[in-house]
Design a protein around this motif. Structure first.
Motif, PDB file in Angstrom:
ATOM      1  N   GLY A 154       0.787  -1.236   0.000  1.00  0.00           N
ATOM      2  CA  GLY A 154       0.000   0.000   0.000  1.00  0.00           C
ATOM      3  C   GLY A 154       0.817   1.282   0.000  1.00  0.00           C
ATOM      4  N   GLN A 155       2.160   1.144  -0.009  1.00  0.00           N
ATOM      5  CA  GLN A 155       3.010   2.334   0.087  1.00  0.00           C
ATOM      6  C   GLN A 155       3.766   2.589  -1.215  1.00  0.00           C
ATOM      7  OE1 GLN A 155       3.399   4.364   2.817  1.00  0.00           O
ATOM      8  NE2 GLN A 155       1.796   3.108   3.760  1.00  0.00           N
ATOM      9  N   PRO A 156       3.696   3.819  -1.752  1.00  0.00           N
ATOM     10  CA  PRO A 156       4.585   4.144  -2.863  1.00  0.00           C
ATOM     11  C   PRO A 156       6.035   4.247  -2.356  1.00  0.00           C
ATOM     12  CG  PRO A 156       3.105   5.999  -2.370  1.00  0.00           C
ATOM     13  CD  PRO A 156       2.813   4.922  -1.372  1.00  0.00           C
ATOM     14  N   GLN A 157       6.972   4.018  -3.237  1.00  0.00           N
ATOM     15  CA  GLN A 157       8.375   3.977  -2.821  1.00  0.00           C
ATOM     16  C   GLN A 157       8.833   5.279  -2.164  1.00  0.00           C
ATOM     17  OE1 GLN A 157      11.369   3.703  -5.888  1.00  0.00           O
ATOM     18  NE2 GLN A 157      12.571   2.267  -4.667  1.00  0.00           N
ATOM     19  N   ARG A 158       8.380   6.404  -2.751  1.00  0.00           N
ATOM     20  CA  ARG A 158       8.875   7.688  -2.226  1.00  0.00           C
ATOM     21  C   ARG A 158       8.430   7.915  -0.774  1.00  0.00           C
ATOM     22  NH1 ARG A 158       4.781   8.532  -5.567  1.00  0.00           N
ATOM     23  NH2 ARG A 158       2.900   9.387  -4.643  1.00  0.00           N
ATOM     24  N   GLU A 159       7.336   7.258  -0.374  1.00  0.00           N
ATOM     25  CA  GLU A 159       6.832   7.493   0.989  1.00  0.00           C
ATOM     26  C   GLU A 159       7.456   6.573   2.017  1.00  0.00           C
ATOM     27  OE1 GLU A 159       2.645   7.950   1.322  1.00  0.00           O
ATOM     28  OE2 GLU A 159       2.692   9.594  -0.131  1.00  0.00           O
ATOM     29  N   ASP A 160       7.978   5.432   1.558  1.00  0.00           N
ATOM     30  CA  ASP A 160       8.603   4.534   2.526  1.00  0.00           C
ATOM     31  C   ASP A 160       9.765   3.763   1.876  1.00  0.00           C
ATOM     32  OD1 ASP A 160       9.227   2.990   4.681  1.00  0.00           O
ATOM     33  OD2 ASP A 160       7.162   2.388   5.112  1.00  0.00           O
ATOM     34  N   PRO A 161      10.846   4.494   1.527  1.00  0.00           N
ATOM     35  CA  PRO A 161      11.964   3.831   0.850  1.00  0.00           C
ATOM     36  C   PRO A 161      12.584   2.706   1.686  1.00  0.00           C
ATOM     37  CG  PRO A 161      12.492   6.143   1.334  1.00  0.00           C
ATOM     38  CD  PRO A 161      11.052   5.941   1.668  1.00  0.00           C
ATOM     39  N   GLU A 162      12.526   2.847   2.991  1.00  0.00           N
ATOM     40  CA  GLU A 162      13.127   1.822   3.858  1.00  0.00           C
ATOM     41  C   GLU A 162      12.350   0.492   3.742  1.00  0.00           C
ATOM     42  OE1 GLU A 162      14.063  -0.639   7.075  1.00  0.00           O
ATOM     43  OE2 GLU A 162      12.122   0.384   7.013  1.00  0.00           O
ATOM     44  N   LEU A 163      11.022   0.595   3.680  1.00  0.00           N
ATOM     45  CA  LEU A 163      10.183  -0.605   3.496  1.00  0.00           C
ATOM     46  C   LEU A 163      10.534  -1.280   2.163  1.00  0.00           C
ATOM     47  CD1 LEU A 163       7.352  -2.170   4.303  1.00  0.00           C
ATOM     48  CD2 LEU A 163       6.461  -0.753   2.466  1.00  0.00           C
ATOM     49  N   TRP A 164      10.652  -0.468   1.128  1.00  0.00           N
ATOM     50  CA  TRP A 164      10.971  -1.011  -0.202  1.00  0.00           C
ATOM     51  C   TRP A 164      12.334  -1.683  -0.194  1.00  0.00           C
ATOM     52  CZ3 TRP A 164       8.774  -0.533  -5.296  1.00  0.00           C
ATOM     53  CH2 TRP A 164       7.433  -0.135  -5.273  1.00  0.00           C
ATOM     54  N   GLN A 165      13.297  -1.044   0.438  1.00  0.00           N
ATOM     55  CA  GLN A 165      14.666  -1.589   0.520  1.00  0.00           C
ATOM     56  C   GLN A 165      14.648  -2.949   1.214  1.00  0.00           C
ATOM     57  OE1 GLN A 165      17.674  -0.264  -0.311  1.00  0.00           O
ATOM     58  NE2 GLN A 165      18.960  -1.694   0.823  1.00  0.00           N
ATOM     59  N   ARG A 166      13.875  -3.041   2.273  1.00  0.00           N
ATOM     60  CA  ARG A 166      13.847  -4.244   3.112  1.00  0.00           C
ATOM     61  C   ARG A 166      13.022  -5.359   2.486  1.00  0.00           C
ATOM     62  NH1 ARG A 166      10.351  -4.347   7.297  1.00  0.00           N
ATOM     63  NH2 ARG A 166      10.106  -2.108   7.095  1.00  0.00           N
ATOM     64  N   GLN A 167      11.955  -4.984   1.796  1.00  0.00           N
ATOM     65  CA  GLN A 167      10.974  -6.000   1.382  1.00  0.00           C
ATOM     66  C   GLN A 167      11.008  -6.362  -0.095  1.00  0.00           C
ATOM     67  OE1 GLN A 167       9.638  -7.866   3.328  1.00  0.00           O
ATOM     68  NE2 GLN A 167       9.176  -6.850   5.253  1.00  0.00           N
ATOM     69  N   THR A 168      11.944  -5.800  -0.855  1.00  0.00           N
ATOM     70  CA  THR A 168      12.049  -6.196  -2.268  1.00  0.00           C
ATOM     71  C   THR A 168      13.445  -6.720  -2.562  1.00  0.00           C
ATOM     72  OG1 THR A 168      12.720  -3.994  -3.013  1.00  0.00           O
ATOM     73  CG2 THR A 168      10.373  -4.457  -3.058  1.00  0.00           C
ATOM     74  N   LEU A 169      13.478  -7.702  -3.428  1.00  0.00           N
ATOM     75  CA  LEU A 169      14.756  -8.223  -3.922  1.00  0.00           C
ATOM     76  C   LEU A 169      14.650  -8.275  -5.435  1.00  0.00           C
ATOM     77  CD1 LEU A 169      17.507  -9.695  -3.436  1.00  0.00           C
ATOM     78  CD2 LEU A 169      16.234 -11.800  -3.632  1.00  0.00           C
ATOM     79  N   PHE A 170      15.542  -7.575  -6.104  1.00  0.00           N
ATOM     80  CA  PHE A 170      15.548  -7.563  -7.570  1.00  0.00           C
ATOM     81  C   PHE A 170      16.816  -8.236  -8.062  1.00  0.00           C
ATOM     82  CE2 PHE A 170      17.069  -5.406 -11.472  1.00  0.00           C
ATOM     83  CZ  PHE A 170      16.052  -5.773 -12.331  1.00  0.00           C
TER      84      PHE A 170
ATOM     85  N   LYS B 251       9.862  -9.872   1.060  1.00  0.00           N
ATOM     86  CA  LYS B 251       8.583 -10.517   0.718  1.00  0.00           C
ATOM     87  C   LYS B 251       8.320 -10.518  -0.780  1.00  0.00           C
ATOM     88  CE  LYS B 251       6.565 -11.800   4.592  1.00  0.00           C
ATOM     89  NZ  LYS B 251       7.117 -13.072   5.024  1.00  0.00           N
ATOM     90  N   LEU B 252       8.872  -9.541  -1.488  1.00  0.00           N
ATOM     91  CA  LEU B 252       8.636  -9.476  -2.929  1.00  0.00           C
ATOM     92  C   LEU B 252       9.945  -9.730  -3.676  1.00  0.00           C
ATOM     93  CD1 LEU B 252       6.816  -8.832  -5.365  1.00  0.00           C
ATOM     94  CD2 LEU B 252       7.539  -6.434  -5.130  1.00  0.00           C
ATOM     95  N   TRP B 253       9.937 -10.799  -4.446  1.00  0.00           N
ATOM     96  CA  TRP B 253      11.089 -11.096  -5.303  1.00  0.00           C
ATOM     97  C   TRP B 253      10.729 -10.696  -6.728  1.00  0.00           C
ATOM     98  CZ3 TRP B 253      12.665 -16.771  -3.658  1.00  0.00           C
ATOM     99  CH2 TRP B 253      13.170 -16.733  -2.346  1.00  0.00           C
ATOM    100  N   ILE B 254      11.663  -9.992  -7.372  1.00  0.00           N
ATOM    101  CA  ILE B 254      11.462  -9.513  -8.739  1.00  0.00           C
ATOM    102  C   ILE B 254      12.628 -10.074  -9.556  1.00  0.00           C
ATOM    103  CG2 ILE B 254      11.264  -7.447 -10.191  1.00  0.00           C
ATOM    104  CD1 ILE B 254      10.651  -5.937  -7.453  1.00  0.00           C
ATOM    105  N   LEU B 255      12.320 -11.062 -10.394  1.00  0.00           N
ATOM    106  CA  LEU B 255      13.408 -11.819 -11.028  1.00  0.00           C
ATOM    107  C   LEU B 255      13.261 -11.796 -12.541  1.00  0.00           C
ATOM    108  CD1 LEU B 255      13.316 -14.961  -8.683  1.00  0.00           C
ATOM    109  CD2 LEU B 255      14.565 -12.814  -8.355  1.00  0.00           C
ATOM    110  N   ASP B 256      14.308 -11.300 -13.194  1.00  0.00           N
ATOM    111  CA  ASP B 256      14.280 -11.187 -14.650  1.00  0.00           C
ATOM    112  C   ASP B 256      15.005 -12.394 -15.247  1.00  0.00           C
ATOM    113  OD1 ASP B 256      13.936 -10.224 -17.174  1.00  0.00           O
ATOM    114  OD2 ASP B 256      14.958  -8.320 -16.836  1.00  0.00           O
TER     115      ASP B 256
END
Ligand SMILES: Nc1ncnc2c1ncn2[C@@H]1O[C@H](COP(=O)(O)OP(=O)(O)OP(=O)(O)O)[C@@H](O)[C@H]1O
Length: 209
Positions: free
Chosen positions: A65-81, A151-156
């Motif tokens: 529910g959070q855009p990246q600009r509002e919670d960059p720390e959440l994005w850093q912690r919860q995404t793996l690209f 929690k979110l894996w983004i794999l190309d």
């Protein structure tokens, strides 16, 4: 199941060409989204947008529910690209690469030797990555999946260059990730073998064509 990722009306234009427009979807915990489409359709572009590495022309991506600009720390912690090129340091050995990657990920490896064994690189740990095969280099890059808490894996194209055992290993790891409430967004030119209720498909065709 809770929504992990939500894309809202994404549009991307590169080099004057509309790759996709008005794309929206939701991805819940325990689900996979397989992005399909021909070469050049915009699959990697879409993944990079979701990972926050590129801006869409229009639209927004929300993580929990959070855009990246509002919670960059959440994005850093919860995404793996992990991108389609194995981002390994050519002059470092396999073991050194694991230490290097994990430090960048902010993780202290409990047992790097076990990790080497898990990804099938035990015995090759002292060889500079540039002297390893394409599949072995990919295994170094994919080792991140075996310690990631995101929690979110983004794999190309994660299966590229892997042999059948490597593909099986990845499938097993994906299953664990989904069972633990993770979600997975990936591109793959190979078909995926997952039960229907967990797998969503999104096909991109170049919008201008
Ligand atoms: N840095 C860039 N600058 C401008 N255009 C780019 C850039 N990177 C990619 N493109 C263009 O965007 C389009 C989509 O590329 P993208 O890599 O997203 O495709 P793809 O669907 O992942 O393809 P493939 O299946 O071949 O990996 C291509 O036409 C490509 O030339």
């Amino acid at each position: 199941m809770s929504v992990v990722l939500e894309a809202q009306q994404l549009t991307s234009v590169r080099a004057g060409r509309t790759l996709f427009s008005d794309l929206s979807w939701q991805l819940a915990a325990g689900e996979i989204l397989h992005i399909e489409g021909p070469n050049g359709a915009g699959k990697s572009t879409l993944l990079r947008i979701v990972a926050g590495l590129l801006q869409p022309l229009e639209g927004e991506v929300l993580l929990f529910g959070q855009p990246q600009r509002e919670d960059p720390e959440l994005w850093q912690r919860q995404t793996l690209f992990i991108g389609h090129k194995p981002a390994v340091k050519a002059e470092l050995t396999a073991l050194e690469n694991l230490h290097f990657q994990s430090r960048l990920d902010g993780v202290q490896l409990d047992d790097p030797w076990q990790l080497l064994e898990t990804v099938g690189l035990l015995g090759l740990e002292d060889i500079p990555a540039q002297q390893l095969s394409a599949g072995q280099q990919r295994r170094i890059a994919l080792a991140r999946l075996f310690y990631s808490q995101a929690k979110l894996w983004i794999l190309d194209e994660p299966f590229t260059a892997l042999d059948t055992r490597g593909i099986d290993l990845l499938h097993q790891r994906f299953a664990q990730h989904l069972e633990h409430g993770g979600a997975l967004l990936l591109t793959s030119h190979q078909p995926l073998t997952w039960s229907g209720e967990r797998l969503q498909r999104l096909r991109i065709e170049a919008a201008d064509e």
